[in-house]
Write an enzyme that holds these catalytic residues in place. Structure first.
Site, PDB file in Angstrom:
ATOM      1  N   ASP A 158      34.905  15.304   7.929  1.00 10.38           N
ATOM      2  CA  ASP A 158      33.759  16.212   7.859  1.00 10.38           C
ATOM      3  C   ASP A 158      33.896  17.253   6.750  1.00 10.38           C
ATOM      4  OD1 ASP A 158      32.851  14.899  10.084  1.00 10.38           O
ATOM      5  OD2 ASP A 158      32.528  16.708  11.278  1.00 10.38           O
TER       6      ASP A 158
ATOM      7  N   HIS B 132      39.025  16.702   8.801  1.00  9.38           N
ATOM      8  CA  HIS B 132      38.277  17.408   7.749  1.00  9.38           C
ATOM      9  C   HIS B 132      39.009  17.234   6.427  1.00  9.38           C
ATOM     10  CE1 HIS B 132      36.952  19.332  11.482  1.00  9.38           C
ATOM     11  NE2 HIS B 132      35.843  19.680  10.837  1.00  9.38           N
TER      12      HIS B 132
END
Length: 250
Positions: free
Chosen positions: A64, A205
């Site tokens: 992400d 992430h």
């Protein structure tokens, strides 16, 4: 006889001159061809893989909030390991890493939408939600020629109204590594290898250096556990994903 010989000689000279002119023309054409660079074939993504997650032990790695300064190194790790993952990207970051986004597509990674600027969508109007989605769709399409089919709501915050405004399947996760909170290579490695279960979706992430540092060991550990690492779309192959629905179900 002299006159006749002169005529023949003149005719012979004309023939030689014509032959030489033709040879010079052929040489010029050949030189132009040699000087013209051979067109470089337009790169294209690899073909879809034939993976049946009902028969093999699948797991989807997702990343992400990128792309960012560490994403290129992550892509190299995935490419070296023959792994495909899904990148839920922010539209405002795509603009700064257009070449990297294009490389993702050419590597066979899955490009997905994570809003433009990461707001909590349940606090926005439906019109604002649609704008967040549309701007990111356009940014990714312009960078890579790919229109994302999947959306991940920031913070996992969504409801029926938001889902309707998004108009795409919403992908959440089964394992949140919390890599954004701890920024620890050893913890990301431990959680990323030990907690996933078959057909799960793992959240990382790629904007954090510690996460990217941990990825070679995470990928190796998951492979040792027998996982086939796939994109989200590969994971749900054969299952029609509906707009506004959450996958996997919480």
């Amino acid at each position: 006889m002299v006159a006749l010989g002169a005529v023949v000689l003149a005719a012979g000279c004309g023939q030689v001159t014509a032959e030489r002119a033709g040879q010079a023309q052929q040489a010029a054409v050949a030189k132009r061809r040699a000087d013209t660079p051979t067109p470089t074939p337009t790169p294209s993504p690899p073909p879809p893989r034939d993976i049946d997650c009902a028969k093999v032990k699948c797991l989807a790695l997702t990343f992400d909030d990128g792309p960012g300064e560490y994403t290129e190194r992550l892509l190299k790790t995935l490419q070296d390991e023959g792994v495909r993952a899904t990148f839920f990207m922010l539209g405002e970051n795509v603009h700064h890493y257009r070449d990297l986004v294009r490389r993702m597509a050419l590597d066979g990674q899955e490009l997905a939408n994570h809003s433009w600027s990461h707001p909590q969508l349940t606090g926005l109007t439906s019109s604002a939600v649609r704008s967040q989605v549309r701007r990111t769709q356009n940014a990714i399409k312009e960078a890579a020629g790919v229109t994302p089919a999947l959306f991940r709501p920031p913070y996992g915050a969504t409801d029926k109204r938001v889902g309707k405004a998004v108009g795409m399947p919403e992908i959440v996760w089964s394992v949140d590594t919390l890599d954004w909170r701890y920024r620890s290579v050893s913890r990301a490695r431990r959680v990323g290898v030990k907690e996933p279960k078959r057909n799960g979706v793992v959240l990382f992430h790629d904007i954090h250096e510690s996460t990217v540092d941990a990825m070679p060991a995470v990928v190796d550990g998951l492979k040792r556990r027998g996982f086939t690492l796939v994109t989200v779309s590969e994971l749900y192959r054969g299952t029609p994903l509906k707009a506004g629905r959450l996958y996997p179900k919480w």
